[in-house]
Design an enzyme around this catalytic site. Structure first.
Site, PDB file in Angstrom:
ATOM      1  N   GLN A 197       0.823  -1.217   0.000  1.00 48.17           N
ATOM      2  CA  GLN A 197       0.000   0.000   0.000  1.00 48.17           C
ATOM      3  C   GLN A 197       0.856   1.264   0.000  1.00 48.17           C
ATOM      4  O   GLN A 197       0.436   2.305  -0.528  1.00 48.17           O
ATOM      5  CB  GLN A 197      -0.979  -0.008   1.178  1.00 48.17           C
ATOM      6  CG  GLN A 197      -0.365  -0.098   2.549  1.00 48.17           C
ATOM      7  CD  GLN A 197      -0.247  -1.537   3.049  1.00 48.17           C
ATOM      8  OE1 GLN A 197      -0.084  -2.468   2.266  1.00 48.17           O
ATOM      9  NE2 GLN A 197      -0.339  -1.699   4.359  1.00 48.17           N
ATOM     10  N   GLN A 271      24.280 -12.257   8.145  1.00 49.90           N
ATOM     11  CA  GLN A 271      23.297 -12.035   7.095  1.00 49.90           C
ATOM     12  C   GLN A 271      22.110 -12.974   7.211  1.00 49.90           C
ATOM     13  O   GLN A 271      20.987 -12.621   6.858  1.00 49.90           O
ATOM     14  CB  GLN A 271      23.961 -12.168   5.716  1.00 49.90           C
ATOM     15  CG  GLN A 271      25.004 -11.104   5.445  1.00 49.90           C
ATOM     16  CD  GLN A 271      24.469  -9.695   5.631  1.00 49.90           C
ATOM     17  OE1 GLN A 271      23.585  -9.241   4.913  1.00 49.90           O
ATOM     18  NE2 GLN A 271      25.005  -8.968   6.610  1.00 49.90           N
ATOM     19  N   HIS A 274      18.842 -11.796   9.011  1.00 48.00           N
ATOM     20  CA  HIS A 274      17.886 -10.885   8.399  1.00 48.00           C
ATOM     21  C   HIS A 274      16.523 -11.533   8.201  1.00 48.00           C
ATOM     22  O   HIS A 274      15.487 -10.895   8.410  1.00 48.00           O
ATOM     23  CB  HIS A 274      18.398 -10.425   7.022  1.00 48.00           C
ATOM     24  CG  HIS A 274      19.266  -9.216   7.063  1.00 48.00           C
ATOM     25  ND1 HIS A 274      18.770  -7.943   7.198  1.00 48.00           N
ATOM     26  CD2 HIS A 274      20.616  -9.085   6.974  1.00 48.00           C
ATOM     27  CE1 HIS A 274      19.771  -7.076   7.193  1.00 48.00           C
ATOM     28  NE2 HIS A 274      20.898  -7.743   7.062  1.00 48.00           N
ATOM     29  N   GLU A 340      24.808 -10.516  -3.916  1.00 49.13           N
ATOM     30  CA  GLU A 340      24.585  -9.152  -3.439  1.00 49.13           C
ATOM     31  C   GLU A 340      25.833  -8.662  -2.684  1.00 49.13           C
ATOM     32  O   GLU A 340      26.335  -7.571  -2.939  1.00 49.13           O
ATOM     33  CB  GLU A 340      23.366  -9.135  -2.518  1.00 49.13           C
ATOM     34  CG  GLU A 340      23.066  -7.782  -1.911  1.00 49.13           C
ATOM     35  CD  GLU A 340      21.979  -7.855  -0.858  1.00 49.13           C
ATOM     36  OE1 GLU A 340      21.427  -6.787  -0.539  1.00 49.13           O
ATOM     37  OE2 GLU A 340      21.683  -8.950  -0.339  1.00 49.13           O
ATOM     38  N   ASP A 374      26.860  -2.563   5.703  1.00 56.67           N
ATOM     39  CA  ASP A 374      25.460  -2.332   6.054  1.00 56.67           C
ATOM     40  C   ASP A 374      25.269  -0.989   6.753  1.00 56.67           C
ATOM     41  O   ASP A 374      24.190  -0.392   6.668  1.00 56.67           O
ATOM     42  CB  ASP A 374      24.946  -3.455   6.955  1.00 56.67           C
ATOM     43  CG  ASP A 374      24.614  -4.719   6.189  1.00 56.67           C
ATOM     44  OD1 ASP A 374      24.479  -4.642   4.959  1.00 56.67           O
ATOM     45  OD2 ASP A 374      24.487  -5.775   6.826  1.00 56.67           O
ATOM     46  N   GLU A 428      15.414   3.413 -44.641  1.00 62.18           N
ATOM     47  CA  GLU A 428      14.442   2.922 -43.667  1.00 62.18           C
ATOM     48  C   GLU A 428      12.996   3.205 -44.098  1.00 62.18           C
ATOM     49  O   GLU A 428      12.064   2.967 -43.326  1.00 62.18           O
ATOM     50  CB  GLU A 428      14.711   3.565 -42.297  1.00 62.18           C
ATOM     51  CG  GLU A 428      16.048   3.132 -41.700  1.00 62.18           C
ATOM     52  CD  GLU A 428      16.304   3.703 -40.303  1.00 62.18           C
ATOM     53  OE1 GLU A 428      15.492   4.540 -39.849  1.00 62.18           O
ATOM     54  OE2 GLU A 428      17.286   3.290 -39.678  1.00 62.18           O
ATOM     55  N   HIS A 433      11.491  11.960 -42.774  1.00 64.08           N
ATOM     56  CA  HIS A 433      12.698  12.324 -42.030  1.00 64.08           C
ATOM     57  C   HIS A 433      13.648  13.107 -42.938  1.00 64.08           C
ATOM     58  O   HIS A 433      14.209  14.139 -42.543  1.00 64.08           O
ATOM     59  CB  HIS A 433      13.408  11.064 -41.509  1.00 64.08           C
ATOM     60  CG  HIS A 433      12.750  10.433 -40.322  1.00 64.08           C
ATOM     61  ND1 HIS A 433      11.457   9.987 -40.339  1.00 64.08           N
ATOM     62  CD2 HIS A 433      13.230  10.162 -39.080  1.00 64.08           C
ATOM     63  CE1 HIS A 433      11.161   9.463 -39.153  1.00 64.08           C
ATOM     64  NE2 HIS A 433      12.230   9.564 -38.377  1.00 64.08           N
TER      65      HIS A 433
END
Length: 445
Positions: A197, A271, A274, A340, A374, A428, A433
Protein backbone atom coordinates in the site's frame (compact mmCIF):
# COMPACT_ATOMS: atom_id res chain seq x y z
CA UNK A 1 22.70 -27.39 9.45
CA UNK A 2 24.03 -26.28 6.06
CA UNK A 3 24.14 -28.29 2.84
CA UNK A 4 27.20 -28.99 0.71
CA UNK A 5 27.58 -28.94 -3.04
CA UNK A 6 30.72 -30.60 -4.36
CA UNK A 7 31.73 -29.16 -7.74
CA UNK A 8 35.23 -30.58 -7.76
CA UNK A 9 36.00 -32.17 -11.10
CA UNK A 10 32.78 -30.88 -12.67
CA UNK A 11 32.30 -28.46 -15.58
CA UNK A 12 31.82 -24.88 -14.45
CA UNK A 13 30.10 -23.20 -17.37
CA UNK A 14 27.62 -20.51 -16.38
CA UNK A 15 24.53 -22.39 -17.56
CA UNK A 16 25.41 -25.49 -15.53
CA UNK A 17 26.27 -23.48 -12.44
CA UNK A 18 22.94 -21.65 -12.46
CA UNK A 19 21.21 -25.01 -12.12
CA UNK A 20 23.18 -26.26 -9.11
CA UNK A 21 24.10 -23.22 -7.01
CA UNK A 22 21.99 -22.40 -3.93
CA UNK A 23 19.35 -19.77 -4.56
CA UNK A 24 16.33 -18.50 -2.64
CA UNK A 25 12.83 -19.14 -3.95
CA UNK A 26 11.27 -15.71 -4.44
CA UNK A 27 8.14 -15.96 -6.58
CA UNK A 28 7.18 -12.37 -7.29
CA UNK A 29 4.63 -13.43 -9.91
CA UNK A 30 2.66 -15.37 -7.30
CA UNK A 31 2.62 -12.32 -5.00
CA UNK A 32 1.20 -10.13 -7.78
CA UNK A 33 -2.25 -11.65 -7.28
CA UNK A 34 -2.14 -10.61 -3.63
CA UNK A 35 -0.99 -7.03 -4.19
CA UNK A 36 -3.14 -6.17 -7.23
CA UNK A 37 -6.35 -5.61 -5.20
CA UNK A 38 -4.40 -3.75 -2.52
CA UNK A 39 -3.01 -1.30 -5.07
CA UNK A 40 -6.45 -0.86 -6.65
CA UNK A 41 -7.94 -0.20 -3.21
CA UNK A 42 -5.41 2.59 -2.61
CA UNK A 43 -5.89 4.02 -6.10
CA UNK A 44 -9.63 4.38 -5.63
CA UNK A 45 -9.95 4.69 -1.85
CA UNK A 46 -7.16 7.12 -1.04
CA UNK A 47 -6.36 7.93 2.59
CA UNK A 48 -9.27 5.91 3.98
CA UNK A 49 -8.02 2.80 2.19
CA UNK A 50 -4.52 3.35 3.59
CA UNK A 51 -5.91 3.46 7.14
CA UNK A 52 -7.96 0.31 6.54
CA UNK A 53 -4.93 -1.51 5.14
CA UNK A 54 -2.73 -0.38 8.02
CA UNK A 55 -5.25 -1.86 10.44
CA UNK A 56 -5.47 -5.07 8.42
CA UNK A 57 -1.77 -5.74 7.85
CA UNK A 58 0.04 -3.88 10.65
CA UNK A 59 -2.51 -4.34 13.40
CA UNK A 60 -2.85 -0.61 14.02
CA UNK A 61 -4.98 2.10 12.42
CA UNK A 62 -2.82 5.18 11.90
CA UNK A 63 -4.43 8.39 13.11
CA UNK A 64 -1.94 10.50 11.19
CA UNK A 65 -0.86 9.03 7.86
CA UNK A 66 1.68 11.83 7.60
CA UNK A 67 3.88 11.83 10.67
CA UNK A 68 3.55 15.12 12.61
CA UNK A 69 6.66 17.27 12.80
CA UNK A 70 6.51 17.07 16.61
CA UNK A 71 6.83 13.27 16.46
CA UNK A 72 9.99 13.54 14.34
CA UNK A 73 11.43 16.06 16.81
CA UNK A 74 10.52 13.90 19.79
CA UNK A 75 12.00 10.76 18.25
CA UNK A 76 15.33 12.50 17.75
CA UNK A 77 15.27 14.02 21.23
CA UNK A 78 14.67 10.62 22.81
CA UNK A 79 17.18 8.72 20.67
CA UNK A 80 19.92 6.90 22.55
CA UNK A 81 23.14 8.93 22.44
CA UNK A 82 25.18 6.00 21.13
CA UNK A 83 22.71 5.26 18.34
CA UNK A 84 22.58 8.95 17.42
CA UNK A 85 26.37 9.14 17.19
CA UNK A 86 26.42 6.00 15.02
CA UNK A 87 23.73 7.34 12.69
CA UNK A 88 25.49 10.69 12.38
CA UNK A 89 28.75 8.98 11.46
CA UNK A 90 26.95 6.71 9.01
CA UNK A 91 25.40 9.76 7.34
CA UNK A 92 28.75 11.55 7.21
CA UNK A 93 30.60 8.64 5.62
CA UNK A 94 27.80 7.78 3.20
CA UNK A 95 27.60 11.42 2.14
CA UNK A 96 31.37 11.54 1.51
CA UNK A 97 31.21 8.56 -0.86
CA UNK A 98 28.05 9.61 -2.66
CA UNK A 99 29.09 13.23 -3.07
CA UNK A 100 31.94 12.00 -5.26
CA UNK A 101 29.39 10.26 -7.51
CA UNK A 102 27.87 13.53 -8.69
CA UNK A 103 27.74 13.86 -12.46
CA UNK A 104 28.69 16.94 -14.47
CA UNK A 105 27.32 18.14 -17.78
CA UNK A 106 29.56 17.28 -20.73
CA UNK A 107 29.49 19.01 -24.12
CA UNK A 108 30.95 17.24 -27.15
CA UNK A 109 31.68 19.11 -30.37
CA UNK A 110 30.65 16.63 -33.04
CA UNK A 111 31.37 18.98 -35.94
CA UNK A 112 32.07 22.66 -36.49
CA UNK A 113 28.82 24.29 -35.36
CA UNK A 114 27.33 21.08 -34.00
CA UNK A 115 27.35 20.03 -30.34
CA UNK A 116 25.67 17.49 -28.09
CA UNK A 117 25.51 18.20 -24.37
CA UNK A 118 24.59 15.57 -21.84
CA UNK A 119 22.75 17.25 -18.97
CA UNK A 120 22.13 15.46 -15.69
CA UNK A 121 18.78 16.37 -14.16
CA UNK A 122 17.57 15.02 -10.83
CA UNK A 123 14.24 13.24 -10.59
CA UNK A 124 11.59 15.72 -9.44
CA UNK A 125 10.06 13.73 -6.60
CA UNK A 126 11.00 10.39 -5.02
CA UNK A 127 9.42 8.05 -2.51
CA UNK A 128 11.75 6.11 -0.21
CA UNK A 129 10.70 2.93 1.56
CA UNK A 130 12.16 1.82 4.90
CA UNK A 131 11.12 -1.69 6.04
CA UNK A 132 9.71 -2.27 9.48
CA UNK A 133 9.04 -6.00 9.70
CA UNK A 134 11.46 -8.55 11.15
CA UNK A 135 14.12 -5.84 11.22
CA UNK A 136 13.48 -2.11 11.49
CA UNK A 137 16.10 -0.69 9.15
CA UNK A 138 16.89 2.88 10.13
CA UNK A 139 20.12 2.37 8.18
CA UNK A 140 18.05 2.03 5.00
CA UNK A 141 16.78 5.56 5.57
CA UNK A 142 20.38 6.74 5.33
CA UNK A 143 21.22 4.60 2.31
CA UNK A 144 18.22 5.83 0.32
CA UNK A 145 18.07 9.44 1.40
CA UNK A 146 21.73 10.42 1.10
CA UNK A 147 22.16 9.63 -2.62
CA UNK A 148 18.83 11.28 -3.40
CA UNK A 149 19.92 14.40 -1.55
CA UNK A 150 23.36 14.42 -3.17
CA UNK A 151 21.70 14.08 -6.58
CA UNK A 152 19.73 17.23 -5.83
CA UNK A 153 16.23 15.71 -5.74
CA UNK A 154 14.00 18.62 -4.67
CA UNK A 155 11.13 16.61 -3.12
CA UNK A 156 11.73 13.52 -0.96
CA UNK A 157 9.07 11.53 0.91
CA UNK A 158 9.55 8.40 3.01
CA UNK A 159 7.17 5.66 4.10
CA UNK A 160 7.62 3.05 6.80
CA UNK A 161 5.05 0.76 8.46
CA UNK A 162 3.21 1.92 11.57
CA UNK A 163 4.35 0.00 14.64
CA UNK A 164 1.82 -1.52 17.00
CA UNK A 165 4.35 -2.12 19.77
CA UNK A 166 6.03 1.29 19.79
CA UNK A 167 6.27 3.13 23.09
CA UNK A 168 2.79 4.63 23.71
CA UNK A 169 3.84 8.09 22.53
CA UNK A 170 4.73 6.64 19.10
CA UNK A 171 1.89 4.11 18.71
CA UNK A 172 0.63 4.01 15.13
CA UNK A 173 3.77 5.69 13.79
CA UNK A 174 6.89 4.23 12.18
CA UNK A 175 9.59 3.01 14.55
CA UNK A 176 11.13 5.89 16.55
CA UNK A 177 14.64 5.10 15.27
CA UNK A 178 13.40 5.43 11.68
CA UNK A 179 11.79 8.75 12.59
CA UNK A 180 14.98 9.94 14.29
CA UNK A 181 17.03 9.05 11.21
CA UNK A 182 14.62 11.08 9.09
CA UNK A 183 14.99 14.02 11.45
CA UNK A 184 18.79 13.83 11.28
CA UNK A 185 18.61 13.87 7.49
CA UNK A 186 16.12 16.72 7.34
CA UNK A 187 13.36 14.59 5.81
CA UNK A 188 10.09 15.96 7.16
CA UNK A 189 7.62 14.28 4.78
CA UNK A 190 7.22 10.89 6.41
CA UNK A 191 4.23 8.50 6.21
CA UNK A 192 3.06 5.77 8.54
CA UNK A 193 2.28 3.43 5.67
CA UNK A 194 3.90 0.07 4.92
CA UNK A 195 3.89 -2.78 2.46
CA UNK A 196 2.39 -2.78 -1.02
CA UNK A 197 0.00 0.00 0.00
CA UNK A 198 2.95 2.36 0.53
CA UNK A 199 4.17 1.75 -3.02
CA UNK A 200 0.63 2.32 -4.33
CA UNK A 201 0.37 5.56 -2.33
CA UNK A 202 3.57 6.80 -3.92
CA UNK A 203 2.36 5.79 -7.38
CA UNK A 204 -1.16 7.22 -7.25
CA UNK A 205 -0.98 9.74 -4.43
CA UNK A 206 -3.67 9.85 -1.73
CA UNK A 207 -6.46 12.22 -0.75
CA UNK A 208 -8.93 12.44 2.09
CA UNK A 209 -12.62 12.12 1.27
CA UNK A 210 -12.93 15.92 1.19
CA UNK A 211 -10.26 16.13 -1.51
CA UNK A 212 -7.40 17.24 0.74
CA UNK A 213 -4.10 15.94 -0.62
CA UNK A 214 -2.34 13.71 1.90
CA UNK A 215 0.49 12.55 -0.37
CA UNK A 216 1.32 13.71 -3.88
CA UNK A 217 2.45 11.07 -6.43
CA UNK A 218 6.18 10.54 -6.95
CA UNK A 219 8.28 9.83 -10.04
CA UNK A 220 10.54 7.14 -8.56
CA UNK A 221 10.40 4.69 -5.64
CA UNK A 222 13.50 3.17 -4.06
CA UNK A 223 14.25 1.02 -1.05
CA UNK A 224 14.15 -2.63 0.05
CA UNK A 225 11.09 -4.52 1.25
CA UNK A 226 9.42 -7.91 1.47
CA UNK A 227 8.02 -9.87 -1.44
CA UNK A 228 4.77 -7.86 -1.42
CA UNK A 229 6.67 -4.59 -1.67
CA UNK A 230 8.66 -6.06 -4.54
CA UNK A 231 5.50 -7.32 -6.26
CA UNK A 232 3.91 -3.87 -5.95
CA UNK A 233 6.99 -2.33 -7.53
CA UNK A 234 6.72 -4.74 -10.45
CA UNK A 235 2.99 -4.13 -10.84
CA UNK A 236 3.32 -0.33 -10.79
CA UNK A 237 6.52 0.00 -12.80
CA UNK A 238 5.62 2.38 -15.59
CA UNK A 239 3.34 4.41 -13.36
CA UNK A 240 6.48 5.01 -11.31
CA UNK A 241 10.13 4.28 -11.84
CA UNK A 242 11.74 1.78 -9.46
CA UNK A 243 15.29 1.09 -8.37
CA UNK A 244 15.14 -2.73 -8.43
CA UNK A 245 13.17 -5.80 -7.41
CA UNK A 246 15.36 -6.71 -4.45
CA UNK A 247 14.83 -10.12 -2.89
CA UNK A 248 16.14 -11.62 0.36
CA UNK A 249 19.67 -10.64 1.34
CA UNK A 250 22.64 -12.73 0.18
CA UNK A 251 26.21 -13.20 1.27
CA UNK A 252 28.83 -15.28 -0.52
CA UNK A 253 32.30 -15.81 0.91
CA UNK A 254 35.21 -16.90 -1.28
CA UNK A 255 37.83 -18.41 1.02
CA UNK A 256 41.00 -20.46 0.92
CA UNK A 257 43.04 -22.16 3.63
CA UNK A 258 44.21 -18.80 5.03
CA UNK A 259 40.69 -17.83 6.11
CA UNK A 260 39.65 -17.72 9.75
CA UNK A 261 36.68 -20.12 10.04
CA UNK A 262 35.24 -18.25 13.03
CA UNK A 263 35.14 -14.97 11.10
CA UNK A 264 33.60 -16.65 8.06
CA UNK A 265 30.95 -18.29 10.23
CA UNK A 266 30.20 -15.00 12.01
CA UNK A 267 29.66 -13.25 8.68
CA UNK A 268 27.36 -16.00 7.40
CA UNK A 269 25.31 -15.72 10.59
CA UNK A 270 25.20 -11.92 10.37
CA UNK A 271 23.30 -12.04 7.09
CA UNK A 272 21.23 -15.12 7.92
CA UNK A 273 19.65 -13.24 10.82
CA UNK A 274 17.89 -10.88 8.40
CA UNK A 275 15.28 -13.36 7.22
CA UNK A 276 14.58 -17.12 7.07
CA UNK A 277 14.98 -16.74 3.27
CA UNK A 278 18.38 -15.02 3.55
CA UNK A 279 21.13 -16.77 1.60
CA UNK A 280 24.55 -17.59 3.06
CA UNK A 281 27.06 -19.32 0.76
CA UNK A 282 30.69 -20.32 1.32
CA UNK A 283 32.80 -21.12 -1.74
CA UNK A 284 36.13 -22.77 -0.94
CA UNK A 285 38.75 -25.14 -2.28
CA UNK A 286 39.72 -26.26 1.23
CA UNK A 287 37.62 -29.04 2.73
CA UNK A 288 39.25 -28.60 6.13
CA UNK A 289 38.08 -24.99 6.18
CA UNK A 290 34.57 -26.12 5.26
CA UNK A 291 34.58 -28.53 8.21
CA UNK A 292 35.87 -25.83 10.55
CA UNK A 293 33.24 -23.33 9.40
CA UNK A 294 30.49 -25.88 9.96
CA UNK A 295 31.76 -26.48 13.50
CA UNK A 296 31.92 -22.74 14.15
CA UNK A 297 28.40 -22.29 12.81
CA UNK A 298 27.01 -24.89 15.20
CA UNK A 299 28.53 -22.98 18.11
CA UNK A 300 27.60 -19.48 16.94
CA UNK A 301 24.05 -20.25 15.83
CA UNK A 302 23.25 -21.73 19.23
CA UNK A 303 24.50 -18.56 20.92
CA UNK A 304 22.94 -15.90 18.68
CA UNK A 305 19.72 -14.03 19.55
CA UNK A 306 17.69 -15.04 16.49
CA UNK A 307 18.64 -18.73 16.55
CA UNK A 308 15.50 -20.06 14.87
CA UNK A 309 15.60 -17.49 12.06
CA UNK A 310 19.32 -18.08 11.43
CA UNK A 311 18.96 -21.84 11.53
CA UNK A 312 16.11 -21.69 9.01
CA UNK A 313 18.17 -19.50 6.66
CA UNK A 314 21.30 -21.63 6.87
CA UNK A 315 19.29 -24.84 6.47
CA UNK A 316 17.30 -23.60 3.49
CA UNK A 317 17.95 -24.46 -0.13
CA UNK A 318 19.33 -20.94 -0.65
CA UNK A 319 22.37 -21.53 1.58
CA UNK A 320 25.28 -23.94 1.37
CA UNK A 321 28.98 -24.68 1.22
CA UNK A 322 30.30 -25.09 -2.31
CA UNK A 323 33.53 -27.07 -2.74
CA UNK A 324 35.66 -26.29 -5.80
CA UNK A 325 39.00 -27.48 -7.17
CA UNK A 326 40.93 -24.23 -6.86
CA UNK A 327 40.68 -20.46 -6.67
CA UNK A 328 40.02 -20.13 -10.41
CA UNK A 329 37.03 -22.39 -10.07
CA UNK A 330 35.92 -20.41 -7.02
CA UNK A 331 35.97 -17.17 -9.00
CA UNK A 332 33.93 -18.80 -11.75
CA UNK A 333 31.36 -19.93 -9.20
CA UNK A 334 31.18 -16.49 -7.59
CA UNK A 335 30.70 -14.76 -10.95
CA UNK A 336 27.93 -17.20 -11.85
CA UNK A 337 26.27 -16.68 -8.48
CA UNK A 338 26.59 -12.84 -8.67
CA UNK A 339 26.04 -12.27 -4.97
CA UNK A 340 24.59 -9.15 -3.44
CA UNK A 341 27.52 -9.17 -0.98
CA UNK A 342 30.77 -11.00 -1.74
CA UNK A 343 33.55 -11.32 0.83
CA UNK A 344 37.08 -12.31 -0.20
CA UNK A 345 39.06 -14.24 2.45
CA UNK A 346 42.09 -15.43 0.47
CA UNK A 347 45.76 -14.77 -0.04
CA UNK A 348 46.24 -11.52 -1.95
CA UNK A 349 42.59 -10.70 -1.35
CA UNK A 350 42.75 -7.34 -3.13
CA UNK A 351 44.18 -8.94 -6.27
CA UNK A 352 41.51 -11.63 -6.18
CA UNK A 353 38.76 -9.03 -5.65
CA UNK A 354 39.99 -7.10 -8.70
CA UNK A 355 39.18 -10.15 -10.84
CA UNK A 356 35.55 -10.43 -9.73
CA UNK A 357 33.10 -9.33 -12.41
CA UNK A 358 29.70 -9.94 -10.83
CA UNK A 359 28.81 -8.75 -7.33
CA UNK A 360 26.70 -6.02 -5.79
CA UNK A 361 29.50 -5.05 -3.41
CA UNK A 362 32.88 -6.69 -2.72
CA UNK A 363 34.39 -6.81 0.76
CA UNK A 364 38.14 -7.36 0.76
CA UNK A 365 40.01 -9.19 3.52
CA UNK A 366 39.21 -10.11 7.12
CA UNK A 367 38.55 -6.57 8.35
CA UNK A 368 35.84 -5.59 5.84
CA UNK A 369 32.77 -7.64 6.85
CA UNK A 370 29.39 -7.10 5.22
CA UNK A 371 28.16 -5.61 8.51
CA UNK A 372 30.52 -2.70 7.94
CA UNK A 373 28.94 -2.07 4.55
CA UNK A 374 25.46 -2.33 6.05
CA UNK A 375 26.13 0.64 8.28
CA UNK A 376 29.36 2.59 8.17
CA UNK A 377 31.69 1.77 5.28
CA UNK A 378 30.30 4.70 3.30
CA UNK A 379 29.13 2.40 0.52
CA UNK A 380 25.45 1.80 -0.20
CA UNK A 381 23.70 -1.30 1.12
CA UNK A 382 20.75 -1.23 -1.31
CA UNK A 383 22.17 -3.77 -3.76
CA UNK A 384 21.01 -6.18 -6.50
CA UNK A 385 19.99 -9.68 -5.37
CA UNK A 386 18.96 -12.95 -6.98
CA UNK A 387 21.85 -12.97 -9.46
CA UNK A 388 20.96 -9.51 -10.81
CA UNK A 389 24.44 -8.19 -9.96
CA UNK A 390 25.56 -9.51 -13.35
CA UNK A 391 23.60 -6.68 -15.00
CA UNK A 392 22.53 -4.21 -12.30
CA UNK A 393 24.18 -1.87 -9.81
CA UNK A 394 23.43 -0.82 -6.28
CA UNK A 395 21.71 2.41 -5.36
CA UNK A 396 23.77 5.52 -6.04
CA UNK A 397 23.48 9.17 -6.94
CA UNK A 398 23.11 8.01 -10.54
CA UNK A 399 19.87 6.23 -9.58
CA UNK A 400 18.25 9.62 -8.98
CA UNK A 401 19.53 11.38 -12.10
CA UNK A 402 18.35 11.40 -15.71
CA UNK A 403 20.72 12.01 -18.58
CA UNK A 404 19.21 14.34 -21.19
CA UNK A 405 20.95 15.07 -24.51
CA UNK A 406 20.76 18.67 -25.71
CA UNK A 407 21.50 18.95 -29.48
CA UNK A 408 22.53 22.25 -31.03
CA UNK A 409 23.53 22.54 -34.75
CA UNK A 410 23.83 25.60 -36.95
CA UNK A 411 22.88 25.70 -40.65
CA UNK A 412 26.35 24.79 -41.93
CA UNK A 413 26.69 21.85 -39.58
CA UNK A 414 23.30 20.49 -40.66
CA UNK A 415 24.09 20.92 -44.36
CA UNK A 416 27.33 19.03 -43.89
CA UNK A 417 25.47 15.90 -42.78
CA UNK A 418 22.17 16.36 -44.66
CA UNK A 419 22.91 13.85 -47.42
CA UNK A 420 23.70 11.15 -44.84
CA UNK A 421 20.43 11.79 -43.00
CA UNK A 422 18.47 11.57 -46.27
CA UNK A 423 20.27 8.36 -47.29
CA UNK A 424 19.45 6.65 -43.99
CA UNK A 425 15.87 7.93 -44.02
CA UNK A 426 15.31 6.49 -47.50
CA UNK A 427 16.95 3.20 -46.51
CA UNK A 428 14.44 2.92 -43.67
CA UNK A 429 11.52 4.04 -45.87
CA UNK A 430 10.90 7.11 -43.73
CA UNK A 431 10.98 9.85 -46.40
CA UNK A 432 9.50 12.46 -44.08
CA UNK A 433 12.70 12.32 -42.03
CA UNK A 434 14.69 13.28 -45.08
CA UNK A 435 12.22 15.95 -46.13
CA UNK A 436 12.58 17.66 -42.74
CA UNK A 437 16.29 18.08 -43.44
CA UNK A 438 15.82 19.08 -47.10
CA UNK A 439 13.41 21.83 -46.03
CA UNK A 440 16.14 23.42 -43.96
CA UNK A 441 18.76 22.93 -46.66
CA UNK A 442 16.50 24.89 -49.01
CA UNK A 443 16.51 27.74 -46.52
CA UNK A 444 12.99 27.29 -45.13
CA UNK A 445 14.13 26.70 -41.56
Amino acid sequence: MIARTDLRGRPLDAASLRQVLPRAEFDVEAALDAVRPICAQVQHGGAGALRDLGERFDGVRPTDLRVPAAALHDALAQLDDGVRAALEESIRRTRLVHRDQRRHDVTTQVAEGGTVTERWIPVGRVGLYAPGGLAVLASSVVMNAVPAQEAGVPSIALASPPQRDNPPRFAGLPHPTVLAACALLGIDEVYAVGGAQAIAMFAYGAREDDGTVVCAPVNLVTGPGNIYVVAAKRLLKGVIGIDSEAGPTEIAVLADDTADPHLVAADLVSQAEHDPLAAAVLVTDDEDLADAVEAALAEQVAATKHTERVRAALGGRQSGIVLVDDLEAGLAVCDAYAAEHLEIHTRDAAAVAARVRNAGAIFVGPYAPVSLGDYLAGSNHVLPTGGCACHSSGLSVQSFLRGVHVIEYDRAALEQVADHVVALAEAEDLPGHGDAVRARARGRG
